[in-house]
Design a protein around this motif. Structure first.
Motif, short mmCIF file in Angstrom:
data_model
loop_
_atom_site.label_atom_id
_atom_site.label_comp_id
_atom_site.label_asym_id
_atom_site.label_seq_id
_atom_site.Cartn_x
_atom_site.Cartn_y
_atom_site.Cartn_z
N PRO A 1 0.83 -1.21 0.00
CA PRO A 1 0.00 0.00 0.00
C PRO A 1 0.86 1.26 0.00
O PRO A 1 1.93 1.30 0.63
N GLN A 2 0.40 2.26 -0.74
CA GLN A 2 1.13 3.52 -0.81
C GLN A 2 0.16 4.67 -0.66
O GLN A 2 -0.90 4.68 -1.29
N ASN A 3 0.55 5.65 0.18
CA ASN A 3 -0.22 6.88 0.33
C ASN A 3 -1.69 6.62 0.66
O ASN A 3 -2.58 7.32 0.17
N GLY A 4 -1.91 5.63 1.50
CA GLY A 4 -3.28 5.36 1.92
C GLY A 4 -4.10 4.54 0.96
O GLY A 4 -5.27 4.22 1.24
N ALA A 5 -3.56 4.20 -0.22
CA ALA A 5 -4.30 3.41 -1.20
C ALA A 5 -4.39 1.95 -0.74
O ALA A 5 -3.51 1.45 -0.06
N ARG A 6 -5.46 1.31 -1.13
CA ARG A 6 -5.62 -0.11 -0.85
C ARG A 6 -5.22 -0.89 -2.10
O ARG A 6 -5.60 -0.53 -3.21
N VAL A 7 -4.46 -1.95 -1.92
CA VAL A 7 -3.98 -2.72 -3.06
C VAL A 7 -4.69 -4.06 -3.11
O VAL A 7 -5.15 -4.60 -2.10
N GLY A 8 -4.78 -4.60 -4.32
CA GLY A 8 -5.43 -5.88 -4.49
C GLY A 8 -4.92 -6.60 -5.73
O GLY A 8 -4.33 -5.99 -6.63
N ILE A 9 -5.17 -7.91 -5.77
CA ILE A 9 -4.78 -8.76 -6.89
C ILE A 9 -6.03 -9.49 -7.38
O ILE A 9 -6.82 -10.01 -6.58
N GLY A 10 -6.18 -9.53 -8.67
CA GLY A 10 -7.29 -10.26 -9.27
C GLY A 10 -6.81 -11.18 -10.38
O GLY A 10 -5.84 -10.86 -11.07
N ALA B 1 -4.20 -0.48 -7.30
CA ALA B 1 -4.29 0.33 -6.09
C ALA B 1 -5.56 1.16 -6.18
O ALA B 1 -5.83 1.77 -7.22
N VAL B 2 -6.34 1.16 -5.11
CA VAL B 2 -7.61 1.89 -5.06
C VAL B 2 -7.51 3.00 -4.03
O VAL B 2 -7.15 2.75 -2.86
N ASP B 3 -7.80 4.21 -4.45
CA ASP B 3 -7.85 5.35 -3.54
C ASP B 3 -9.24 5.38 -2.91
O ASP B 3 -10.22 5.66 -3.59
N ILE C 1 -9.97 -5.05 -8.05
CA ILE C 1 -10.61 -3.92 -7.35
C ILE C 1 -11.40 -4.43 -6.16
O ILE C 1 -11.36 -3.84 -5.07
N ALA C 2 -12.13 -5.53 -6.35
CA ALA C 2 -12.89 -6.11 -5.24
C ALA C 2 -11.96 -6.58 -4.13
O ALA C 2 -12.26 -6.42 -2.94
N ASP C 3 -10.82 -7.15 -4.51
CA ASP C 3 -9.85 -7.61 -3.52
C ASP C 3 -9.28 -6.44 -2.73
O ASP C 3 -9.06 -6.54 -1.52
N ALA C 4 -9.07 -5.32 -3.41
CA ALA C 4 -8.48 -4.15 -2.75
C ALA C 4 -9.50 -3.41 -1.90
O ALA C 4 -9.18 -2.96 -0.79
N SER C 5 -10.72 -3.26 -2.42
CA SER C 5 -11.69 -2.38 -1.77
C SER C 5 -12.68 -3.08 -0.87
O SER C 5 -13.29 -2.46 0.00
N GLY C 6 -12.88 -4.39 -1.12
CA GLY C 6 -13.88 -5.12 -0.35
C GLY C 6 -15.28 -4.97 -0.87
O GLY C 6 -16.22 -5.50 -0.27
N VAL C 7 -15.46 -4.25 -1.99
CA VAL C 7 -16.80 -4.12 -2.58
C VAL C 7 -16.75 -4.62 -4.02
O VAL C 7 -15.72 -4.54 -4.69
N ARG C 8 -17.88 -5.12 -4.46
CA ARG C 8 -17.97 -5.67 -5.82
C ARG C 8 -18.79 -4.72 -6.69
O ARG C 8 -19.95 -4.46 -6.42
#
Length: 758
Positions: free
Chosen positions: A442-451, A621-623, A731-738
């Motif tokens: 994670p960088q600068n508060g962004a959430r990271v994920g892999i799909g 990475a999702v802001d 994105i779902a992996d990073a943010s927790g929403v689909r």
């Protein structure tokens, strides 16, 4: 192959030099003596009756040569259900942007000014804009169902399936239905420990080619019509022009110009119109669309809706799949519903399923193909749901896919067995590669994920011919009727060189016109190397056989004892007994020669498909504050059969992946409630640019085809298919929403995050 094999070597594209130096001339660059220029008057309404057309002011403008309505063109059998048979609207318009009048003048500027002077009176009528609403029996009717079609073009893209029709009553705008069923659906869901149901949507998108649609037509003194055009389908275009104008095919000559991008869209559109205008005026006519016209009046990829429900046991075994799929075909039939259903139901082994598809007409432009038509849409739905099932079951998404992935011999949803293909090999290799990739931090508060996601394509099939001629200097010319829009000519040169036994630089590939070229199918559906390449291989081997017969006579040796080395034929074991290729070629091309000129012929009529798959891993990475998504990295593992030219294959993968990013995050042709397109220029239609992509890593897996040249199979379609799903899963992996609707814009993601953030 030996270490000296030309197959498997990365060579520069044979057309690369002229393109990077700006020497290539496209259809819009043509300038013929006495050439006129056409400009179109487009409908501002999605549905209206044409009350009157006043062309007087336009016709009176100096420099205007002709102003034509649909009834003035003299088409052989006007058919409002076909853009080719009726290139201008007759009586009514059925989408915003529908061409109504063609103004022809001495210059583009004059034609444009005159087009503004054409006064068309419309009586607006209710429009069917939402495909779900258009399905009802009392919805505004787009057109009579008679004459609706599109199966031929779908087949040329490898997207026809022959599914059963649904046994149910449908509204008049539902022009086709598709149905696949297997097992007992209720039992399958009863056996499931987890059931997930979602509604997914994919948008209408433009193919994003740089060169707008263009065609130039001219008629000679004997009445032969010649059309220069940006088309992927040389012979199909000729046939469509001939039928539209009521001409025998030998009176129509089509020259396929170099193409500035097509991606499945550029079949037939402007060519019958250009031909009709040239025949009316007896002067060359150029019809070149503006960018706005290209957005409003061509053939974008269709929007689709998927109501999908799947069940699985606790151990990850899939038990049931239920789907209702709606494709928005626009005003002309031909949406790829069947291939979407086929792939959705065949990637994995699901014992109980019921898949229903509907192709619905609306008052929008008719749909066209775009790189793996139907596959991107269907794969987004099923691969998103596979990830959701994995999350619900607490399983690794790759493990769940491998547990259920089809293998050769397993039944497809059609009941036919899967041919040889590399779906499982791609997934296994992706799992290996994933171990070597560190999860992004994670960088600068962004959430990271892999799909992850997979995507495949059945592969196109169509007969083809090729010719291989030896020239007097000992070089080889290969003549084909295909259109090179993706580097296929370079692969042909390598195939011919390997088959004949000469260096690749001694092979010239010629794309003939419809009068001179041997038959080839359309450049679409990932089939040109697979079909025409096989014909090239056979033509080169035939030419080599002819050459060795001449050499055998010259060297007084058996043909089987000869070999081609260093541009000469020699007797094996006797390097001094040799004759050059140039001398042999000259011997067959001189006065009084007893040898026939060397001219090899090759053909293919392969009816067996060689499906190709790609597996994808995307890092994002999702802001959470803005919903902005940054793609950090992407890995594509693709089964390519045999990489004739690895650099060319990798470039196809890179291009497909970037287009997948566009599907996932940016692109959408949205219409408002009045049927007006909201993004009709490149200023407001968002295509991915270099700063919105990431490093794209590629791994080539080779599961050789049993039918393609040297084991090759089509590579153009598969790389785009799974990308939108992989990005959405990341994105779902990073943010927790689909987010179930493409594109996943910052606005839609932030809106989805708001409830989750409290």
């Amino acid at each position: 192959m030996s270490t000296g094999s030309i197959i498997g070597r990365s060579l520069p594209r044979v057309d690369g030099g002229e393109k990077v130096t700006g020497l290539t001339r496209f259809a819009a660059d043509l300038s013929l003596p006495g050439m006129l220029h056409a400009r179109l008057v487009l409908s501002p309404h999605p549905h209206a009756r044409i009350v009157s057309v006043d062309t007087g002011a336009a016709a009176a403008l100096p420099g205007v040569v002709g102003v034509f309505t649909g009834r003035d063109l003299g088409m052989a059998a006007p058919d409002p259900s076909s853009r080719n048979r009726s290139p201008l609207a007759i009586d009514r318009v059925v989408f915003t942007g529908h061409p109504v009048v063609a103004v022809v003048a001495e210059s583009t500027a004059i034609a444009e000014d005159a087009a503004d002077l054409v006064a068309v009176e419309y009586e607006t009528q209710p429009a069917a804009l939402d495909p779900r609403e258009a399905m009802s029996k009392d919805a505004p009717r787009v057109r009579a169902r008679e004459g609706a079609g599109g199966e031929e073009e779908l087949a040329m893209h490898g997207a026809a399936t022959g599914a059963q029709k649904l046994d149910e009553e449908v509204g008049p705008n539902v022009v086709t239905t598709q149905h696949f069923t297997r097992g007992d659906l209720a039992r399958g869901f009863a056996e499931a420990d987890v059931v997930v149901a979602r509604r997914y949507t994919t948008p209408m998108v433009h193919q994003g080619y740089l060169e707008p649609r263009a065609a130039v037509a001219a008629v000679d003194a004997l009445g032969t019509l010649t059309v220069w055009t940006t088309t992927q389908a040389l012979f199909f275009t000729r046939s469509e022009i001939a039928e539209a104008l009521g001409l025998p095919e030998h009176e129509v000559k089509v020259i396929a110009m170099p193409m500035g991008g097509g991606f499945g869209a550029k079949f037939v559109l402007l060519e019958p119109l250009a031909g009709a205008l040239a025949r009316k005026l007896r002067r060359p006519v150029s019809v070149v669309m503006t960018r706005r016209e290209d957005f409003l009046a061509t053939t974008p990829a269709p929007a689709a809706t998927f109501e999908l429900k799947m069940g699985a046991r606790r151990d990850g075994t899939l038990t049931a799949m239920d789907a209702r799929v709606i494709f928005d075909a626009g005003a002309y039939a031909g949406a790829p519903v069947g291939i979407a259903l086929l792939l959705m139901g065949s990637y994995y082994q699901v014992p109980h399923l019921d898949l229903r598809g509907y192709e619905v007409l609306t008052h929008k432009p008719g749909s066209g193909a775009y790189r793996a038509p139907g596959a991107v849409q269907g794969t987004f739905a099923v691969e998103s749901m596979i990830d959701e099932l994995a999350r619900s079951l607490g399983l690794d998404p790759l493990d769940l896919r491998l547990k259920n992935a089809s293998k050769p011999g397993d039944p497809m949803v059609t009941g036919q067995p899967w041919p040889k293909m590399g779906l499982r090999e791609c997934l296994e290799r992706l799992r290996q590669e994933r171990k070597n990739r560190a999860r992004p931090l994670p960088q600068n508060g962004a959430r990271v994920g892999i799909g992850v996601a997979v995507g495949g394509w059945m592969g196109g099939i169509e007969p083809a011919n090729a010719a291989c001629r030896m020239d007097r200097d000992g070089t080889v010319s290969v003549i084909v009727g295909s259109v090179d829009m993706s580097g296929t000519n370079t692969g042909f040169a390598q195939i011919a060189a390997e088959s004949f036994g000469v260096p690749a630089e001694d092979v010239r590939v010629v794309n003939g016109d419809s009068d001179t070229a041997p038959y080839a199918g359309a450049s679409g559906g990932s089939k040109i190397t697979y079909t025409v390449g096989l014909a090239v291989e056979r033509a080169a081997r035939d030419a080599r056989r002819q050459l060795l017969l001449i050499a055998a006579d010259k060297l007084e040796a058996a043909p089987d004892d000869l070999e081609i080395v260093d541009r000469a034929v020699r007797v094996r074991g006797y390097p001094t007994r040799t004759v050059t290729l140039a001398d042999l070629a000259k011997a067959a091309m001189q006065f009084g020669s007893k040898y026939e000129p060397i001219f090899g012929r090759g053909a293919s009529a392969t009816t067996a498909r060689s499906p190709a798959f790609a597996a994808h891993l995307t890092e994002v990475a999702v802001d959470p504050d803005t919903g902005g998504v940054e793609i950090l990295g992407h890995l594509a593992v693709q089964d390519v059969g045999r990489a004739i030219n690895p650099a060319a294959v990798e470039s196809q993968i890179h291009g497909g992946v970037v287009q997948g990013f566009g599907w996932a995050l940016l692109e959408r042709m949205a219409y408002d409630e009045h049927g007006q397109l909201l993004a009709a220029t490149l200023m407001d239609y968002a295509l991915p640019h270099s700063l919105q992509t990431s490093r794209i890593d590629t791994v080539l897996v080779e599961v050789p085809s049993e039918h393609g040249p040297f084991g090759a199979k089509g590579v153009g379609e598969p790389p785009v298919v799974g990308v939108p799903a992989a990005v959405a899963n990341a994105i779902a992996d990073a943010s927790g929403v689909r987010v179930c609707d493409l594109p996943v814009t910052a606005e839609t993601l932030r809106r989805a995050l708001a409830p989750a953030d409290g």
